[in-house]
Design a protein around this motif. Sequence first.
Motif, short mmCIF file in Angstrom:
data_model
loop_
_atom_site.label_atom_id
_atom_site.label_comp_id
_atom_site.label_asym_id
_atom_site.label_seq_id
_atom_site.Cartn_x
_atom_site.Cartn_y
_atom_site.Cartn_z
N MET A 1 0.84 -1.18 0.00
CA MET A 1 0.00 0.00 0.00
C MET A 1 0.88 1.23 0.00
SD MET A 1 -2.52 1.18 3.07
CE MET A 1 -3.19 2.82 3.11
N ILE A 2 0.68 2.15 -0.96
CA ILE A 2 1.43 3.39 -1.00
C ILE A 2 0.66 4.44 -0.24
CG2 ILE A 2 2.41 5.14 -2.53
CD1 ILE A 2 3.70 2.48 -2.84
N TRP A 3 1.33 5.14 0.68
CA TRP A 3 0.62 6.17 1.43
C TRP A 3 1.30 7.50 1.22
CZ3 TRP A 3 2.89 9.16 5.21
CH2 TRP A 3 4.12 8.71 5.70
N THR A 4 0.49 8.55 1.24
CA THR A 4 1.00 9.90 1.27
C THR A 4 0.13 10.67 2.23
OG1 THR A 4 -0.44 10.51 -0.56
CG2 THR A 4 1.79 9.87 -1.09
N ASN A 645 9.62 -2.63 11.92
CA ASN A 645 8.40 -2.63 11.10
C ASN A 645 7.76 -1.25 11.16
OD1 ASN A 645 5.16 -3.10 11.20
ND2 ASN A 645 6.12 -4.46 9.73
N LEU A 646 7.60 -0.58 10.00
CA LEU A 646 7.01 0.75 9.93
C LEU A 646 5.53 0.61 9.58
CD1 LEU A 646 10.10 1.13 9.66
CD2 LEU A 646 9.66 2.95 8.03
N TRP A 647 4.66 1.30 10.32
CA TRP A 647 3.22 1.06 10.17
C TRP A 647 2.42 2.26 10.64
CZ3 TRP A 647 -0.30 0.47 14.39
CH2 TRP A 647 0.29 0.64 15.66
N THR A 648 1.11 2.23 10.35
CA THR A 648 0.14 3.17 10.91
C THR A 648 -1.16 2.41 11.18
OG1 THR A 648 -0.84 3.81 8.78
CG2 THR A 648 1.06 5.10 9.54
N ASN A 711 13.18 10.18 5.70
CA ASN A 711 14.07 9.19 5.09
C ASN A 711 13.42 8.46 3.91
OD1 ASN A 711 16.62 9.19 6.79
ND2 ASN A 711 15.04 9.06 8.37
N GLY A 712 12.27 8.98 3.45
CA GLY A 712 11.68 8.48 2.21
C GLY A 712 11.01 7.14 2.29
N TYR A 713 10.60 6.73 3.49
CA TYR A 713 9.89 5.45 3.61
C TYR A 713 8.41 5.70 3.35
CZ TYR A 713 14.24 3.77 5.66
OH TYR A 713 15.56 3.44 5.86
N ASN A 714 8.02 5.69 2.08
CA ASN A 714 6.68 6.08 1.67
C ASN A 714 5.78 4.90 1.33
OD1 ASN A 714 7.28 8.84 1.90
ND2 ASN A 714 8.25 8.83 -0.12
N THR A 715 6.23 3.69 1.61
CA THR A 715 5.42 2.50 1.41
C THR A 715 5.18 1.84 2.76
OG1 THR A 715 6.37 2.12 -0.78
CG2 THR A 715 5.26 0.27 0.25
N LEU A 716 3.92 1.55 3.05
CA LEU A 716 3.59 0.89 4.31
C LEU A 716 2.75 -0.35 4.04
CD1 LEU A 716 2.65 3.86 6.68
CD2 LEU A 716 4.82 2.65 6.50
N PRO A 717 2.94 -1.41 4.81
CA PRO A 717 4.01 -1.54 5.80
C PRO A 717 5.38 -1.72 5.13
CG PRO A 717 2.82 -3.60 5.60
CD PRO A 717 2.07 -2.60 4.76
N SER A 731 15.08 -5.42 3.06
CA SER A 731 13.93 -4.54 3.27
C SER A 731 12.75 -5.17 2.54
CB SER A 731 14.19 -3.13 2.76
OG SER A 731 14.34 -3.11 1.36
N HIS A 732 11.61 -5.16 3.20
CA HIS A 732 10.42 -5.81 2.63
C HIS A 732 9.29 -4.80 2.60
CE1 HIS A 732 7.57 -8.96 1.59
NE2 HIS A 732 6.78 -8.49 2.54
N GLU A 733 8.76 -4.52 1.40
CA GLU A 733 7.64 -3.60 1.24
C GLU A 733 6.34 -4.38 1.17
OE1 GLU A 733 8.20 -1.14 -2.14
OE2 GLU A 733 9.97 -0.12 -1.34
N GLY A 734 5.33 -3.86 1.85
CA GLY A 734 4.02 -4.49 1.82
C GLY A 734 3.87 -5.55 2.90
N ALA A 735 2.65 -6.08 2.99
CA ALA A 735 2.36 -7.09 4.00
C ALA A 735 2.78 -8.47 3.52
CB ALA A 735 0.86 -7.08 4.31
N SER A 736 2.88 -9.40 4.47
CA SER A 736 3.33 -10.76 4.18
C SER A 736 2.30 -11.77 4.68
CB SER A 736 4.67 -11.04 4.85
OG SER A 736 5.68 -10.19 4.36
#
Length: 768
Positions: A1-4, A645-648, A711-717, A731-736
């Motif tokens: 998921m791309i977030w802004t 793990n970066l999240w919201t 630091n440009g981490y614009n994809t979550l998770p 580094s892993h983009e997206g859910a697993s």
Amino acid sequence: MIWTAGLALLLSAAAGCERRGGPVILARAQAPAATEDPAATAAVEQVRRGYLGRDWWGCAQDGAALRAKYPDSARLQAWTILCVARSGGGALAQAEAMLAERPGDPWALFARAGALLDHPSRGKLEAIPAARAAMAALDEHPDAVWQLGRALIVHAPRIETAQFFAGRGGTTPDLLALELAFLIQSAEATEAQVLELAAKTRAADPNNVDADYAAAVWLMNRRRADQAGPLLVRALEQSPHATALHTQLWEALLQASDPAAAGDGKATAVDVPLVRERDDDADPSPSWEALLQASRRGPEARRATLDAAVASLLRARPDSPGAFKAAADVYETLAPELHAKYEAEILERFPDSHTAEWIRLEQIGRLTRAHHERQTKNTPDPAADALLAAQIEALLRERPPADPFQRAVLYMERYFLLRDDPKDAPEVLLSTVQAWIEVEPRNFHVLGDAALELAERTPYKREAEAVLRRAITQAEAMLREDRAQGLPQEFVDENANWLQGQLSSALGSVLLAQGRRDEAREAFAPVQALKQKSPQALVRLAAFAEAEGRIADAEQLLIEGLALWDGEKSCEEALRALYRRQHGNERGYARHRTRLEDAARAQRRAQVLATALAEPKPLPPFELPRLGDEALRSEALRGRVAVLNLWTTWCGPCVAEMPALQQLADAYAKDPDVAILTINAEPRTDELPAWLAERKVHLEVLLGARWTTDNGYNTLPMTLFLDREGQIVFSHEGASERLVEEFTWRIEALRAKGSPTPRPQIKRTASG
């Protein structure tokens, strides 16, 4: 998921367009009068200043009153129509009436161009030609040059807009401000560039609102409320009743006074209004520091500060639906009862406004989210679904939104209801999908699913194919526009590959449903060539493989999909159904699936570990507060394998994978060589403890909204895997879907990389 971040200028760039559509008057009209009544000129400047100060509702009201005094001022009438266009009124009808009353008047052409610029359906094709015609008719009057610049920002490719500013930028303060609005939309814009252009604009015109507002928006999008706040206060000194400025300032206060950013909390209450009660009020506006002190005293003081701010804005703008919408939005989580009260007032007092359209759409949105949640939890509520369907039908029949995007959302939600209720008539599904394709701007992958549903559930297979082919054509046009807008090539290519997989596989399945196997094979060919396929595409490829008798290939495709995010359900159902068709029952299915997965696991593990960076990168250093605890420095992770793990809370995949992440953290809880942490990227975290407690999540949470954005981490998770030297190796983009298994592979690979090094003894520092 791309977030802004959800904070953007209303001058936001839209997709490029063809230069056609709409009448264009080529003959040069009569030049404007050389002289004008000074009082009328002052009236024009008052309305124009209100527009450029983002007080669009106010300048529309002022313009209507002033026109009664100066009915012969075409420029006053034109700028008033521009204000109406931005405040949600019937600007195009007013512009057409002005042009009929003043045939060939260049200011009537200017008014029409401004009305088209903000028109939800006609603006894309007609605004730029109309703005060029107005500029020619007005002999390149600065107002007309400015309007063309804004039309290009909203509707033209970025390269064309950049060329415009390269040739004309900096010639007037208003063009400087417009160039600043264009700059902040660029992902490559730096803080130095933004602040330098803002300072240049301010030097050219100390009263220019956008010199401060645009820079503040850029800072807010990077979680820098502390820097944005003073700029917003200064902008409000120039335009004290502009709703857009107030909403940004309120958000800045909420962000900056969040417990994660509240400093030592040693502040005293300050009674400060955020709106001047009179335009001639000579008292100085409150400073940002005073506002921040008032809101940082605690939740009650913060609420009191906002209550005073909302009340003073509504006193100043008691008849503005936008002001009431701003009030409703700020209270959505703080005071739901006030949120509901202000929404109800908008619907009652301003039922025909553009704001009311958004309220009705948002209310349906809340009902649809509840519907989807019930579907996820398998707790159906037919009465609630019937109410939702009735509200969608009533809105489309009685008050269809003027904005095509809003209508597309309604048709999409109607489709979801029809999809989940197989008893609905096939012709209703057909009419819904056909109406939807007429207005959909971007969600073509969902339309692909809908067309396939239509082909599989109804007799309308040819109609489904027509919808799908049109969706493919429109998606290709959208991608061309994205490239013209200068979006990052990697992002556009990734989106293009994903869309091709979704739409081409749907087309292949629709053709297969018609018995056109050779054409289906041709449609599936590009999907098979993709390196990354979605679970839906794999299910469709497997069905085609089964139709050709390639059962082993079908099973391998479905096993591959099981490990992808959101693939466990769809691929499991397809694999089980395939086994049932081959064996007549499900006896032995569990053992069969296990054998297939065991055979594929070694290959998948090798693929996961092959994603290690050839050259590990250092983790950007941080000192972040723990939720409810002291701060943690990144150096403290040295000597251990670390997972970040970066999240919201508003990122659906982030939330969905959290139980598995908790399971992983529990498995390593007593392992001194492994640290598993999360970094929450939300600018406001005051409700986070209760959110975690409700879900029984006890992961270690660092508060790092600004660090994440900087630091440009614009994809979550987003998950980062660090070796003992603090280097990012994976580094892993997206859910697993298989988070525990695949994250464990990475952790153990890093653990095996060399022997543990002594951990530095770093004392924790107090957060703040």
